[in-house]
Write a protein that holds these residues in place. Structure first.
Motif, PDB file in Angstrom:
ATOM      1  N   ASP A 152       0.871  -1.099   0.083  1.00 41.35           N
ATOM      2  CA  ASP A 152      -0.029  -0.136   0.056  1.00 41.35           C
ATOM      3  C   ASP A 152       0.913   1.079   0.042  1.00 41.35           C
ATOM      4  O   ASP A 152       1.946   1.210   0.638  1.00 41.35           O
TER       5      ASP A 152
ATOM      6  N   THR B 108     -10.299  13.367  -2.691  1.00 41.08           N
ATOM      7  CA  THR B 108     -10.364  12.966  -1.280  1.00 41.08           C
ATOM      8  C   THR B 108      -9.710  13.792  -0.482  1.00 41.08           C
ATOM      9  O   THR B 108      -8.490  14.236  -0.767  1.00 41.08           O
TER      10      THR B 108
ATOM     11  N   GLN C 228     -13.014  10.825 -10.577  1.00 41.14           N
ATOM     12  CA  GLN C 228     -13.308  10.634  -9.064  1.00 41.14           C
ATOM     13  C   GLN C 228     -13.328  12.072  -8.222  1.00 41.14           C
ATOM     14  O   GLN C 228     -12.903  12.673  -8.839  1.00 41.14           O
TER      15      GLN C 228
ATOM     16  N   VAL D  91      -6.479   6.893  -5.298  1.00 40.26           N
ATOM     17  CA  VAL D  91      -7.107   7.808  -4.505  1.00 40.26           C
ATOM     18  C   VAL D  91      -6.206   9.137  -4.636  1.00 40.26           C
ATOM     19  O   VAL D  91      -5.244   9.169  -4.216  1.00 40.26           O
TER      20      VAL D  91
ATOM     21  N   THR E 245      -4.751  -1.510  -9.257  1.00 42.76           N
ATOM     22  CA  THR E 245      -4.517  -0.703  -8.108  1.00 42.76           C
ATOM     23  C   THR E 245      -5.886   0.402  -7.772  1.00 42.76           C
ATOM     24  O   THR E 245      -6.365   1.070  -8.798  1.00 42.76           O
ATOM     25  N   ARG E 246      -6.102   0.464  -6.432  1.00 38.08           N
ATOM     26  CA  ARG E 246      -7.161   1.430  -6.234  1.00 38.08           C
ATOM     27  C   ARG E 246      -6.406   2.827  -6.231  1.00 38.08           C
ATOM     28  O   ARG E 246      -5.399   2.794  -5.261  1.00 38.08           O
TER      29      ARG E 246
ATOM     30  N   SER F  73     -10.698   1.312   4.002  1.00 32.37           N
ATOM     31  CA  SER F  73     -12.186   1.350   2.949  1.00 32.37           C
ATOM     32  C   SER F  73     -12.173   0.469   1.799  1.00 32.37           C
ATOM     33  O   SER F  73     -13.109   0.060   0.746  1.00 32.37           O
ATOM     34  N   SER F  74     -10.789   0.151   1.462  1.00 30.66           N
ATOM     35  CA  SER F  74     -10.604  -0.666   0.169  1.00 30.66           C
ATOM     36  C   SER F  74      -9.927  -2.038   0.711  1.00 30.66           C
ATOM     37  O   SER F  74      -9.455  -2.738  -0.249  1.00 30.66           O
TER      38      SER F  74
ATOM     39  N   THR G 299      -6.467   3.897 -15.038  1.00 25.05           N
ATOM     40  CA  THR G 299      -7.973   3.557 -14.597  1.00 25.05           C
ATOM     41  C   THR G 299      -7.974   2.142 -15.088  1.00 25.05           C
ATOM     42  O   THR G 299      -8.937   1.468 -14.567  1.00 25.05           O
TER      43      THR G 299
ATOM     44  N   ARG H   8      -1.412  -2.136  -4.031  1.00 26.43           N
ATOM     45  CA  ARG H   8      -2.909  -2.346  -3.942  1.00 26.43           C
ATOM     46  C   ARG H   8      -3.538  -1.316  -3.746  1.00 26.43           C
ATOM     47  O   ARG H   8      -4.485  -1.000  -4.614  1.00 26.43           O
ATOM     48  N   THR H   9      -3.350  -0.127  -3.012  1.00 29.84           N
ATOM     49  CA  THR H   9      -3.880   0.816  -2.713  1.00 29.84           C
ATOM     50  C   THR H   9      -2.749   2.127  -2.720  1.00 29.84           C
ATOM     51  O   THR H   9      -1.992   2.141  -2.080  1.00 29.84           O
TER      52      THR H   9
END
Length: 290
Positions: free
Chosen positions: A98, A255, A252, A227, A224-225, A288-289, A220, A121-122
């Motif tokens: 992460d 955040t 998106q 943010v 991977t997420r 959250s992911s 996209t 991953r994120t």
């Protein structure tokens, strides 16, 4: 607080120094949590790392900064080269992380995810300074050049004062920026010139970072997420606007994190943000992911 252990990794043209807090592989099965920035090195992440005692946290010095040395004969910092370094470091850590990338580290992270989508991953990209995504990109690059000209002509204090003025400017940039250089003394900065011209923030050796064009289709399409984040106190300033524009390109919502561009900092540099609140928000985003 978990004690950090320091390691080195030889990569083409450099030796990277990195710190690990916690076991490898992580005991809980979650990937390591990697913090990166640019031109800041690992020394700025100590406070933030302390708020993640349940995670294995890794920080590192990019090549040519802090404790990481270069043998490639180059001085320029590019997202592509640094993403290659991170890819090798992540392989050493187990293959997946992460990732929190701040400022230039966020730009490097964007290229890492584009080029090596299975590494992360994120990915939380905090205030990437991508001048090319702005509607006033031409004016932004011209303002960046004015800052660098001030540094090369008058020294570090003048350059840093101009940089502070640029990063504090709210809204679209105009030709008015740089018409009158701010007084370094007004910011408590030195007015003399020590003759040095190698500052990675002011000299131009990091221009490839601010000029980087993100690969939106690759980002996209990646597993991977991603943010895109910015600090609430940065609202309207340059790196809030670049973050917001990139979030729009990725379809998106931006955040929002507490504090400002250095919101994760403790007392490392004498300008603390809100590290505890920043850590809580980062944990919320990561969980959250999960």
């Amino acid at each position: 607080m978990t004690t950090a252990t320091t390691h080195t990794l030889d990569v083409p043209g450099a030796t990277l120094t990195y710190d690990v807090r916690g076991p490898l592989p992580p005991a809980d099965g979650r990937p390591p949590l990697l913090f990166i920035a640019q031109p800041m090195d690992a020394s700025g992440f100590g406070t933030l790392a302390s708020y993640f005692p349940d995670r294995t946290v890794v920080t590192y010095d990019p090549r040519g900064l802090g404790r990481s040395t270069r043998s490639d004969g180059e001085t320029a910092n590019t997202p592509q080269q640094q993403a290659g370094d991170l890819h090798r470091l992540i392989a050493e850590l187990g293959g997946t992380v992460d990732l929190l990338g701040s400022s230039g580290g966020a730009v490097t992270g964007l290229h890492l995810v584009s080029a090596h989508p299975d590494d992360v991953r994120t990915f939380v990209a905090h205030e990437p300074p991508l001048l090319g995504v702005l509607p006033d990109a031409q004016e932004a690059f011209a303002a960046e050049k004015r800052v660098q000209d001030a540094y090369h002509q008058l020294g570090w204090g003048a350059g840093m004062a101009a940089f502070i003025a640029l990063t504090s400017w709210e809204g679209e940039l105009t030709d008015e920026f740089g018409a009158e250089l701010p007084d370094p003394a007004a910011f408590g900065l030195p007015t003399g010139d020590d003759g040095s011209r190698g500052d990675p923030l002011l000299s131009g050796i990091s221009n490839a970072i601010t000029a980087y064009q993100p690969d939106v289709p690759a980002l996209t399409a990646a597993p991977t997420r991603v943010v895109i984040a910015a600090g609430i106190e940065s609202t309207g300033t340059l790196t809030w606007r670049t973050s917001s524009a990139l979030a729009d390109e990725l379809d998106q919502e931006l955040t929002v994190f507490p504090s400002n561009h250095g919101g994760f900092l403790g007392d490392e540099y004498g300008q603390p943000g809100q590290p505890e609140a920043f850590a809580a928000r980062l944990r919320e985003v990561l969980d959250s992911s999960a």
